[in-house]
Design a protein around this motif. Structure first.
Motif, PDB file in Angstrom:
ATOM      1  N   THR A   6      87.768  33.218 -28.196  1.00 20.70           N
ATOM      2  CA  THR A   6      86.416  33.531 -28.653  1.00 20.70           C
ATOM      3  C   THR A   6      85.655  34.284 -27.565  1.00 20.70           C
ATOM      4  O   THR A   6      84.966  35.273 -27.837  1.00 20.70           O
ATOM      5  N   MET A   7      85.774  33.819 -26.324  1.00 20.62           N
ATOM      6  CA  MET A   7      85.120  34.503 -25.206  1.00 20.62           C
ATOM      7  C   MET A   7      85.652  35.921 -25.053  1.00 20.62           C
ATOM      8  O   MET A   7      84.882  36.873 -24.861  1.00 20.62           O
ATOM      9  N   GLN A   8      86.958  36.088 -25.160  1.00 19.11           N
ATOM     10  CA  GLN A   8      87.568  37.410 -25.048  1.00 19.11           C
ATOM     11  C   GLN A   8      87.075  38.328 -26.165  1.00 19.11           C
ATOM     12  O   GLN A   8      86.751  39.494 -25.934  1.00 19.11           O
ATOM     13  N   GLY A   9      87.026  37.793 -27.389  1.00 19.89           N
ATOM     14  CA  GLY A   9      86.542  38.587 -28.509  1.00 19.89           C
ATOM     15  C   GLY A   9      85.091  38.997 -28.349  1.00 19.89           C
ATOM     16  O   GLY A   9      84.702  40.123 -28.697  1.00 19.89           O
ATOM     17  N   MET A  10      84.249  38.113 -27.811  1.00 20.94           N
ATOM     18  CA  MET A  10      82.844  38.437 -27.591  1.00 20.94           C
ATOM     19  C   MET A  10      82.683  39.519 -26.529  1.00 20.94           C
ATOM     20  O   MET A  10      81.864  40.427 -26.675  1.00 20.94           O
ATOM     21  N   GLY A  35      77.659  30.714 -24.025  1.00 16.28           N
ATOM     22  CA  GLY A  35      77.466  31.356 -25.321  1.00 16.28           C
ATOM     23  C   GLY A  35      78.716  31.346 -26.181  1.00 16.28           C
ATOM     24  O   GLY A  35      78.634  31.248 -27.415  1.00 16.28           O
ATOM     25  N   ALA A  36      79.889  31.443 -25.551  1.00 14.69           N
ATOM     26  CA  ALA A  36      81.137  31.392 -26.322  1.00 14.69           C
ATOM     27  C   ALA A  36      81.337  30.014 -26.932  1.00 14.69           C
ATOM     28  O   ALA A  36      81.827  29.875 -28.061  1.00 14.69           O
ATOM     29  N   ALA A  37      80.961  28.961 -26.189  1.00 14.17           N
ATOM     30  CA  ALA A  37      81.060  27.609 -26.733  1.00 14.17           C
ATOM     31  C   ALA A  37      80.102  27.431 -27.904  1.00 14.17           C
ATOM     32  O   ALA A  37      80.419  26.736 -28.881  1.00 14.17           O
ATOM     33  N   PHE A  38      78.939  28.076 -27.840  1.00 10.81           N
ATOM     34  CA  PHE A  38      77.990  28.002 -28.957  1.00 10.81           C
ATOM     35  C   PHE A  38      78.585  28.659 -30.212  1.00 10.81           C
ATOM     36  O   PHE A  38      78.495  28.121 -31.318  1.00 10.81           O
ATOM     37  N   VAL A  39      79.179  29.838 -30.037  1.00 16.17           N
ATOM     38  CA  VAL A  39      79.781  30.527 -31.177  1.00 16.17           C
ATOM     39  C   VAL A  39      80.931  29.713 -31.739  1.00 16.17           C
ATOM     40  O   VAL A  39      81.051  29.537 -32.961  1.00 16.17           O
ATOM     41  N   ARG A  40      81.767  29.186 -30.849  1.00 22.33           N
ATOM     42  CA  ARG A  40      82.907  28.386 -31.296  1.00 22.33           C
ATOM     43  C   ARG A  40      82.443  27.155 -32.081  1.00 22.33           C
ATOM     44  O   ARG A  40      83.006  26.818 -33.138  1.00 22.33           O
ATOM     45  N   THR A  49      75.854  34.286 -38.946  1.00 22.38           N
ATOM     46  CA  THR A  49      75.516  34.920 -37.666  1.00 22.38           C
ATOM     47  C   THR A  49      75.036  33.892 -36.662  1.00 22.38           C
ATOM     48  O   THR A  49      74.338  32.931 -37.016  1.00 22.38           O
ATOM     49  N   VAL A  50      75.426  34.106 -35.399  1.00 22.52           N
ATOM     50  CA  VAL A  50      75.004  33.256 -34.287  1.00 22.52           C
ATOM     51  C   VAL A  50      74.190  34.104 -33.328  1.00 22.52           C
ATOM     52  O   VAL A  50      74.620  35.186 -32.912  1.00 22.52           O
ATOM     53  N   SER A  51      73.005  33.618 -32.975  1.00 24.46           N
ATOM     54  CA  SER A  51      72.143  34.337 -32.032  1.00 24.46           C
ATOM     55  C   SER A  51      71.734  33.383 -30.923  1.00 24.46           C
ATOM     56  O   SER A  51      71.297  32.257 -31.192  1.00 24.46           O
ATOM     57  N   SER A  52      71.894  33.813 -29.681  1.00 25.17           N
ATOM     58  CA  SER A  52      71.585  32.961 -28.532  1.00 25.17           C
ATOM     59  C   SER A  52      70.672  33.704 -27.570  1.00 25.17           C
ATOM     60  O   SER A  52      70.832  34.907 -27.343  1.00 25.17           O
TER      61      SER A  52
END
Length: 422
Positions: free
Chosen positions: A316-320, A254-259, A343-346
Protein backbone atom coordinates in the motif's frame (compact mmCIF):
# COMPACT_ATOMS: atom_id res chain seq x y z
CA UNK A 1 -13.75 -2.98 -29.76
CA UNK A 2 -14.37 -0.70 -32.77
CA UNK A 3 -14.50 3.03 -32.13
CA UNK A 4 -12.22 4.29 -29.34
CA UNK A 5 -13.78 7.44 -27.87
CA UNK A 6 -12.80 10.28 -25.56
CA UNK A 7 -13.46 8.83 -22.09
CA UNK A 8 -15.14 10.62 -19.21
CA UNK A 9 -12.47 11.20 -16.57
CA UNK A 10 -14.70 12.90 -14.02
CA UNK A 11 -18.33 13.56 -13.25
CA UNK A 12 -18.14 17.12 -14.57
CA UNK A 13 -15.81 16.57 -17.52
CA UNK A 14 -17.31 17.67 -20.83
CA UNK A 15 -14.26 17.57 -23.11
CA UNK A 16 -10.55 16.83 -23.22
CA UNK A 17 -7.58 17.88 -25.33
CA UNK A 18 -5.56 15.17 -27.07
CA UNK A 19 -1.92 15.89 -26.21
CA UNK A 20 -0.18 12.97 -27.89
CA UNK A 21 -0.65 9.51 -29.38
CA UNK A 22 1.58 6.73 -28.08
CA UNK A 23 0.58 4.25 -30.80
CA UNK A 24 0.54 4.21 -34.59
CA UNK A 25 -1.84 2.61 -37.11
CA UNK A 26 -1.14 -1.11 -37.47
CA UNK A 27 0.29 -1.44 -33.96
CA UNK A 28 -0.98 -4.19 -31.64
CA UNK A 29 -2.16 -3.19 -28.17
CA UNK A 30 -2.90 -5.23 -25.06
CA UNK A 31 -5.37 -4.63 -22.25
CA UNK A 32 -3.97 -1.88 -20.00
CA UNK A 33 -1.62 -0.39 -22.61
CA UNK A 34 -1.42 3.40 -22.60
CA UNK A 35 -2.35 4.64 -26.08
CA UNK A 36 -2.76 8.40 -25.65
CA UNK A 37 -2.34 11.34 -23.31
CA UNK A 38 -5.35 13.62 -22.77
CA UNK A 39 -5.29 16.97 -21.00
CA UNK A 40 -8.19 17.79 -18.71
CA UNK A 41 -8.80 20.49 -16.12
CA UNK A 42 -6.98 18.26 -13.63
CA UNK A 43 -3.88 17.78 -15.75
CA UNK A 44 -2.58 15.27 -18.28
CA UNK A 45 -4.04 11.75 -17.99
CA UNK A 46 -2.70 8.62 -19.69
CA UNK A 47 -5.52 6.80 -21.52
CA UNK A 48 -5.53 3.00 -21.50
CA UNK A 49 -7.24 0.40 -23.62
CA UNK A 50 -9.43 -2.15 -21.88
CA UNK A 51 -9.20 -4.83 -24.58
CA UNK A 52 -6.49 -6.27 -26.78
CA UNK A 53 -6.57 -5.38 -30.46
CA UNK A 54 -4.88 -3.61 -33.36
CA UNK A 55 -4.91 0.10 -34.14
CA UNK A 56 -6.73 0.50 -37.45
CA UNK A 57 -6.64 4.30 -37.66
CA UNK A 58 -6.24 7.45 -35.58
CA UNK A 59 -9.12 9.81 -36.28
CA UNK A 60 -8.13 12.64 -33.94
CA UNK A 61 -4.98 14.75 -34.06
CA UNK A 62 -2.82 16.04 -31.19
CA UNK A 63 -4.03 19.48 -30.21
CA UNK A 64 -7.71 18.73 -30.86
CA UNK A 65 -10.25 19.31 -28.10
CA UNK A 66 -12.91 16.59 -28.21
CA UNK A 67 -16.20 16.19 -26.38
CA UNK A 68 -16.63 13.17 -24.11
CA UNK A 69 -17.73 10.28 -26.32
CA UNK A 70 -16.23 11.75 -29.52
CA UNK A 71 -14.34 9.23 -31.74
CA UNK A 72 -10.55 9.26 -31.34
CA UNK A 73 -9.42 6.10 -33.09
CA UNK A 74 -10.50 2.76 -34.50
CA UNK A 75 -9.06 -0.20 -32.56
CA UNK A 76 -10.13 -3.64 -33.77
CA UNK A 77 -10.18 -6.87 -31.80
CA UNK A 78 -8.82 -10.03 -33.45
CA UNK A 79 -10.99 -10.99 -36.39
CA UNK A 80 -12.97 -7.76 -36.24
CA UNK A 81 -13.54 -5.67 -39.36
CA UNK A 82 -13.42 -1.90 -39.59
CA UNK A 83 -16.89 -0.36 -39.17
CA UNK A 84 -18.32 0.72 -42.50
CA UNK A 85 -19.32 4.37 -42.81
CA UNK A 86 -23.05 4.98 -42.61
CA UNK A 87 -24.65 5.19 -46.07
CA UNK A 88 -25.68 8.65 -47.13
CA UNK A 89 -29.42 9.12 -47.58
CA UNK A 90 -29.34 11.31 -50.67
CA UNK A 91 -32.61 12.14 -52.42
CA UNK A 92 -32.66 12.27 -56.19
CA UNK A 93 -31.52 15.65 -57.48
CA UNK A 94 -34.26 18.01 -58.58
CA UNK A 95 -34.43 18.99 -62.27
CA UNK A 96 -32.38 22.02 -63.13
CA UNK A 97 -34.49 25.18 -63.28
CA UNK A 98 -34.42 27.39 -66.30
CA UNK A 99 -31.60 29.88 -66.03
CA UNK A 100 -29.87 32.65 -67.80
CA UNK A 101 -26.31 32.11 -69.07
CA UNK A 102 -24.96 33.98 -66.05
CA UNK A 103 -26.75 31.55 -63.72
CA UNK A 104 -25.75 28.35 -65.51
CA UNK A 105 -22.69 27.54 -63.42
CA UNK A 106 -24.56 27.94 -60.12
CA UNK A 107 -27.54 25.93 -61.35
CA UNK A 108 -25.32 23.06 -62.44
CA UNK A 109 -23.65 23.00 -59.05
CA UNK A 110 -27.00 22.83 -57.30
CA UNK A 111 -28.32 19.96 -59.40
CA UNK A 112 -25.20 17.78 -59.15
CA UNK A 113 -24.61 18.19 -55.40
CA UNK A 114 -26.59 15.98 -52.98
CA UNK A 115 -29.13 17.68 -50.77
CA UNK A 116 -27.22 16.50 -47.68
CA UNK A 117 -23.50 15.71 -47.69
CA UNK A 118 -22.63 12.16 -46.61
CA UNK A 119 -21.08 11.84 -43.16
CA UNK A 120 -17.34 12.30 -43.21
CA UNK A 121 -15.32 9.14 -42.80
CA UNK A 122 -12.85 9.03 -39.93
CA UNK A 123 -9.55 10.40 -41.19
CA UNK A 124 -6.04 9.68 -40.18
CA UNK A 125 -3.94 12.47 -38.69
CA UNK A 126 -1.74 14.33 -41.13
CA UNK A 127 1.44 13.41 -39.30
CA UNK A 128 3.34 10.43 -40.80
CA UNK A 129 2.11 7.29 -39.00
CA UNK A 130 5.03 4.97 -39.65
CA UNK A 131 7.62 4.75 -36.85
CA UNK A 132 10.45 5.23 -39.35
CA UNK A 133 9.06 8.61 -40.34
CA UNK A 134 9.50 9.79 -36.74
CA UNK A 135 13.30 9.79 -36.99
CA UNK A 136 13.58 13.41 -38.00
CA UNK A 137 17.03 14.09 -36.58
CA UNK A 138 20.05 12.02 -37.65
CA UNK A 139 21.31 11.86 -34.07
CA UNK A 140 18.22 9.87 -33.10
CA UNK A 141 18.58 7.11 -35.68
CA UNK A 142 18.96 3.62 -34.23
CA UNK A 143 17.89 4.60 -30.69
CA UNK A 144 14.68 4.50 -28.72
CA UNK A 145 14.14 8.05 -29.96
CA UNK A 146 12.44 6.46 -32.94
CA UNK A 147 9.64 5.65 -30.48
CA UNK A 148 9.35 9.17 -29.06
CA UNK A 149 5.92 10.76 -29.10
CA UNK A 150 5.38 13.93 -31.17
CA UNK A 151 4.94 16.09 -28.07
CA UNK A 152 8.13 14.65 -26.55
CA UNK A 153 10.06 15.44 -29.73
CA UNK A 154 8.73 18.98 -29.83
CA UNK A 155 9.67 19.69 -26.23
CA UNK A 156 13.10 18.06 -26.69
CA UNK A 157 13.82 20.42 -29.60
CA UNK A 158 12.74 23.42 -27.51
CA UNK A 159 15.00 22.43 -24.61
CA UNK A 160 17.92 21.23 -26.71
CA UNK A 161 17.72 17.67 -25.36
CA UNK A 162 19.21 14.77 -27.31
CA UNK A 163 16.60 12.03 -27.28
CA UNK A 164 19.29 9.43 -27.92
CA UNK A 165 20.38 9.81 -24.31
CA UNK A 166 16.95 9.27 -22.75
CA UNK A 167 15.37 6.06 -21.52
CA UNK A 168 11.69 5.91 -22.37
CA UNK A 169 9.08 4.90 -19.79
CA UNK A 170 6.24 4.34 -22.29
CA UNK A 171 5.05 1.16 -23.98
CA UNK A 172 7.92 -0.63 -25.71
CA UNK A 173 10.40 1.92 -24.34
CA UNK A 174 8.70 4.88 -26.04
CA UNK A 175 9.92 8.27 -24.84
CA UNK A 176 7.03 10.24 -23.34
CA UNK A 177 6.57 13.93 -22.72
CA UNK A 178 7.19 13.37 -19.00
CA UNK A 179 10.54 11.68 -19.76
CA UNK A 180 11.73 14.82 -21.54
CA UNK A 181 10.47 17.05 -18.72
CA UNK A 182 12.30 14.90 -16.19
CA UNK A 183 15.58 15.25 -18.10
CA UNK A 184 16.02 18.63 -16.42
CA UNK A 185 17.76 20.43 -19.28
CA UNK A 186 17.58 24.25 -19.23
CA UNK A 187 14.67 25.68 -21.14
CA UNK A 188 15.24 27.87 -24.14
CA UNK A 189 13.66 31.27 -24.50
CA UNK A 190 10.82 29.78 -26.52
CA UNK A 191 10.09 27.14 -23.87
CA UNK A 192 10.13 29.77 -21.13
CA UNK A 193 7.59 31.83 -23.01
CA UNK A 194 5.29 28.88 -23.77
CA UNK A 195 4.37 26.19 -21.19
CA UNK A 196 4.91 22.59 -22.21
CA UNK A 197 1.86 20.62 -23.33
CA UNK A 198 0.04 18.90 -20.48
CA UNK A 199 1.06 21.50 -17.88
CA UNK A 200 -1.66 21.82 -15.26
CA UNK A 201 -3.64 25.06 -15.37
CA UNK A 202 -4.31 25.64 -11.68
CA UNK A 203 -7.11 28.13 -12.32
CA UNK A 204 -8.91 25.56 -14.48
CA UNK A 205 -8.29 22.87 -11.88
CA UNK A 206 -9.89 25.03 -9.20
CA UNK A 207 -12.92 25.50 -11.47
CA UNK A 208 -13.18 21.74 -11.97
CA UNK A 209 -12.93 21.07 -8.23
CA UNK A 210 -15.51 23.77 -7.50
CA UNK A 211 -17.93 22.29 -10.04
CA UNK A 212 -17.53 18.72 -8.77
CA UNK A 213 -17.80 19.62 -5.09
CA UNK A 214 -20.76 21.96 -5.66
CA UNK A 215 -22.57 19.17 -7.48
CA UNK A 216 -21.72 16.76 -4.68
CA UNK A 217 -23.17 19.00 -1.97
CA UNK A 218 -26.26 19.80 -4.06
CA UNK A 219 -27.12 16.22 -4.97
CA UNK A 220 -25.72 14.03 -2.16
CA UNK A 221 -27.41 14.18 1.27
CA UNK A 222 -24.26 14.01 3.41
CA UNK A 223 -24.14 12.97 7.03
CA UNK A 224 -21.05 12.61 9.22
CA UNK A 225 -19.85 10.37 12.06
CA UNK A 226 -16.59 10.98 13.92
CA UNK A 227 -14.53 8.82 16.27
CA UNK A 228 -11.22 9.44 18.02
CA UNK A 229 -9.02 6.34 17.98
CA UNK A 230 -5.94 5.41 20.02
CA UNK A 231 -3.00 4.81 17.62
CA UNK A 232 -0.17 4.64 20.18
CA UNK A 233 0.53 0.95 19.49
CA UNK A 234 0.39 1.49 15.73
CA UNK A 235 2.74 4.49 15.83
CA UNK A 236 5.24 2.69 18.04
CA UNK A 237 5.15 -0.38 15.81
CA UNK A 238 5.83 1.70 12.69
CA UNK A 239 8.72 3.53 14.40
CA UNK A 240 10.33 0.22 15.38
CA UNK A 241 9.83 -1.27 11.92
CA UNK A 242 11.05 1.83 10.07
CA UNK A 243 14.26 1.89 12.08
CA UNK A 244 15.22 -1.32 10.25
CA UNK A 245 14.24 -0.01 6.78
CA UNK A 246 16.07 2.18 4.31
CA UNK A 247 14.59 5.71 4.18
CA UNK A 248 13.00 5.05 0.76
CA UNK A 249 11.23 1.95 2.11
CA UNK A 250 9.81 3.39 5.32
CA UNK A 251 6.07 3.18 5.88
CA UNK A 252 4.23 6.39 6.71
CA UNK A 253 1.27 6.58 9.04
CA UNK A 254 -0.88 7.65 6.06
CA UNK A 255 -0.40 4.23 4.45
CA UNK A 256 -1.72 2.56 7.61
CA UNK A 257 -4.76 4.86 7.45
CA UNK A 258 -5.46 3.85 3.84
CA UNK A 259 -4.93 0.18 4.63
CA UNK A 260 -7.32 0.36 7.59
CA UNK A 261 -9.98 2.10 5.48
CA UNK A 262 -9.68 -0.64 2.86
CA UNK A 263 -10.11 -3.37 5.49
CA UNK A 264 -13.19 -1.55 6.81
CA UNK A 265 -14.64 -1.25 3.30
CA UNK A 266 -14.21 -4.99 2.84
CA UNK A 267 -15.98 -5.62 6.16
CA UNK A 268 -18.81 -3.15 5.40
CA UNK A 269 -19.17 -3.29 1.60
CA UNK A 270 -22.36 -1.23 1.64
CA UNK A 271 -20.20 1.91 1.59
CA UNK A 272 -17.92 0.74 -1.23
CA UNK A 273 -19.29 1.45 -4.69
CA UNK A 274 -21.13 3.96 -6.87
CA UNK A 275 -24.56 5.58 -6.81
CA UNK A 276 -26.43 6.29 -10.03
CA UNK A 277 -29.65 8.32 -10.10
CA UNK A 278 -31.29 5.83 -12.47
CA UNK A 279 -29.89 2.52 -11.16
CA UNK A 280 -29.34 3.33 -7.49
CA UNK A 281 -26.37 1.95 -5.54
CA UNK A 282 -24.06 -0.60 -7.15
CA UNK A 283 -21.71 -2.31 -4.72
CA UNK A 284 -18.19 -2.72 -6.09
CA UNK A 285 -16.60 -6.16 -6.30
CA UNK A 286 -13.20 -4.86 -5.16
CA UNK A 287 -11.96 -1.91 -3.13
CA UNK A 288 -10.30 0.75 -5.29
CA UNK A 289 -9.16 3.22 -2.67
CA UNK A 290 -9.02 6.81 -3.88
CA UNK A 291 -6.12 8.68 -2.28
CA UNK A 292 -6.47 12.46 -2.04
CA UNK A 293 -3.18 14.03 -3.22
CA UNK A 294 -2.33 17.72 -2.87
CA UNK A 295 -0.42 18.97 -5.92
CA UNK A 296 2.48 21.39 -5.76
CA UNK A 297 1.18 24.88 -6.35
CA UNK A 298 -2.33 23.96 -5.19
CA UNK A 299 -5.09 21.73 -6.44
CA UNK A 300 -6.15 18.23 -5.54
CA UNK A 301 -6.61 14.91 -7.30
CA UNK A 302 -7.81 11.58 -5.91
CA UNK A 303 -6.53 8.70 -8.06
CA UNK A 304 -7.33 5.17 -6.95
CA UNK A 305 -5.18 2.31 -5.75
CA UNK A 306 -6.77 -0.36 -7.93
CA UNK A 307 -7.76 -3.55 -6.07
CA UNK A 308 -6.24 -2.20 -2.85
CA UNK A 309 -7.73 -5.11 -0.88
CA UNK A 310 -5.01 -7.37 -2.27
CA UNK A 311 -2.19 -5.12 -0.98
CA UNK A 312 -0.48 -5.53 2.39
CA UNK A 313 0.78 -2.49 4.30
CA UNK A 314 4.16 -2.30 2.54
CA UNK A 315 2.57 -2.66 -0.90
CA UNK A 316 0.00 0.00 0.00
CA UNK A 317 2.84 2.39 0.86
CA UNK A 318 4.60 1.55 -2.40
CA UNK A 319 1.41 2.11 -4.38
CA UNK A 320 0.81 5.48 -2.70
CA UNK A 321 4.36 6.63 -3.48
CA UNK A 322 3.82 5.67 -7.10
CA UNK A 323 0.50 7.54 -7.29
CA UNK A 324 1.91 10.69 -5.69
CA UNK A 325 4.93 10.72 -8.01
CA UNK A 326 2.87 10.22 -11.15
CA UNK A 327 0.15 12.66 -10.04
CA UNK A 328 2.72 15.43 -9.66
CA UNK A 329 4.37 14.49 -12.96
CA UNK A 330 1.04 14.46 -14.84
CA UNK A 331 1.15 10.72 -15.58
CA UNK A 332 -2.01 9.34 -13.99
CA UNK A 333 -4.13 6.83 -15.92
CA UNK A 334 -7.79 7.05 -16.78
CA UNK A 335 -8.61 3.87 -14.80
CA UNK A 336 -7.11 5.45 -11.68
CA UNK A 337 -9.21 8.59 -12.16
CA UNK A 338 -12.54 6.88 -12.83
CA UNK A 339 -12.64 3.58 -10.91
CA UNK A 340 -12.28 4.71 -7.30
CA UNK A 341 -14.91 3.17 -5.00
CA UNK A 342 -14.18 4.99 -1.71
CA UNK A 343 -11.79 7.87 -0.99
CA UNK A 344 -9.36 8.42 1.88
CA UNK A 345 -8.14 11.92 2.72
CA UNK A 346 -5.55 12.66 5.40
CA UNK A 347 -4.22 15.98 6.70
CA UNK A 348 -0.77 14.49 7.32
CA UNK A 349 1.36 14.60 10.44
CA UNK A 350 0.37 18.10 11.60
CA UNK A 351 -2.57 20.45 11.35
CA UNK A 352 -6.25 20.35 12.27
CA UNK A 353 -7.36 17.44 14.41
CA UNK A 354 -10.44 16.60 12.32
CA UNK A 355 -11.76 16.99 8.78
CA UNK A 356 -15.20 16.31 7.30
CA UNK A 357 -14.70 15.83 3.57
CA UNK A 358 -17.02 16.16 0.61
CA UNK A 359 -17.84 12.89 -1.17
CA UNK A 360 -16.45 12.41 -4.70
CA UNK A 361 -19.44 11.43 -6.88
CA UNK A 362 -20.43 8.80 -7.86
CA UNK A 363 -18.84 7.33 -4.71
CA UNK A 364 -20.92 7.19 -1.54
CA UNK A 365 -18.37 7.64 1.25
CA UNK A 366 -15.17 9.47 2.15
CA UNK A 367 -12.90 8.73 5.10
CA UNK A 368 -11.21 11.84 6.52
CA UNK A 369 -8.25 11.53 8.93
CA UNK A 370 -7.22 14.53 10.98
CA UNK A 371 -3.63 15.11 12.05
CA UNK A 372 -2.53 12.82 14.91
CA UNK A 373 -2.77 14.46 18.33
CA UNK A 374 -1.22 13.59 21.69
CA UNK A 375 -3.87 13.76 24.38
CA UNK A 376 -4.73 12.37 27.83
CA UNK A 377 -6.33 8.95 27.44
CA UNK A 378 -7.88 6.53 29.90
CA UNK A 379 -6.12 3.15 29.85
CA UNK A 380 -7.45 0.80 32.51
CA UNK A 381 -7.70 2.90 35.66
CA UNK A 382 -5.02 5.39 34.67
CA UNK A 383 -4.91 8.53 32.55
CA UNK A 384 -1.85 8.45 30.29
CA UNK A 385 -0.61 10.43 27.26
CA UNK A 386 -1.47 8.66 23.98
CA UNK A 387 -1.23 9.43 20.29
CA UNK A 388 -4.69 9.51 18.74
CA UNK A 389 -6.37 10.34 15.46
CA UNK A 390 -9.90 11.60 14.81
CA UNK A 391 -11.61 9.92 11.87
CA UNK A 392 -14.68 11.48 10.23
CA UNK A 393 -16.75 9.39 7.86
CA UNK A 394 -18.80 11.29 5.25
CA UNK A 395 -21.70 9.15 4.02
CA UNK A 396 -24.39 9.38 1.35
CA UNK A 397 -27.66 9.05 3.29
CA UNK A 398 -29.39 7.57 0.22
CA UNK A 399 -27.23 4.48 0.60
CA UNK A 400 -26.59 4.06 4.31
CA UNK A 401 -27.67 5.25 7.74
CA UNK A 402 -25.96 5.77 11.06
CA UNK A 403 -25.92 2.07 11.92
CA UNK A 404 -23.95 1.10 8.80
CA UNK A 405 -21.57 4.04 9.18
CA UNK A 406 -20.97 3.12 12.83
CA UNK A 407 -20.08 -0.45 11.83
CA UNK A 408 -17.59 0.93 9.31
CA UNK A 409 -15.86 3.10 11.95
CA UNK A 410 -15.72 0.17 14.37
CA UNK A 411 -14.08 -2.03 11.70
CA UNK A 412 -11.63 0.77 10.89
CA UNK A 413 -10.71 1.23 14.56
CA UNK A 414 -10.00 -2.50 14.85
CA UNK A 415 -7.87 -2.41 11.68
CA UNK A 416 -5.77 0.48 13.01
CA UNK A 417 -4.70 -1.75 15.87
CA UNK A 418 -3.44 -4.37 13.40
CA UNK A 419 -3.15 -2.87 9.89
CA UNK A 420 -1.78 -6.11 8.41
CA UNK A 421 -5.15 -7.84 8.87
CA UNK A 422 -5.91 -9.56 5.52
Amino acid sequence: MGIFVMPSLGSDMESGKLVEWLVTPGEAVQRGDVVAVVETQKGAIEIETFEAGRVESLTAEPGQTLAVGAPMAVILAEGESAPAPAPASTPAPAPAPASTPAQTGAAEAETTAPAQPPPAEPRRPERPPAPAARDEAPAETGTTAGRASPAARSLARERGIDLAGLRGSGPGGAILLSDVEAAGAPRGERAAAQPAPGRIDMAEMRKAIAAAMSRSKRTIPHFYLSQTIDIEALSSSLETDNALRAPADRILLGAAFVRAAVVAAQAVPGLNGHYDDAEGFEQAESVNAGVAIALRGGGLVAPALIDAGTLDLAATMQGMRDLVGRARAGRLRNSEMTQGTITVSSLGESGAEAMAGVIFPPQVALVGFGAPQRRPWVVGNAVVPRRTVTVTLSVDHRVSDGRGANRFLAALADALQSPETP
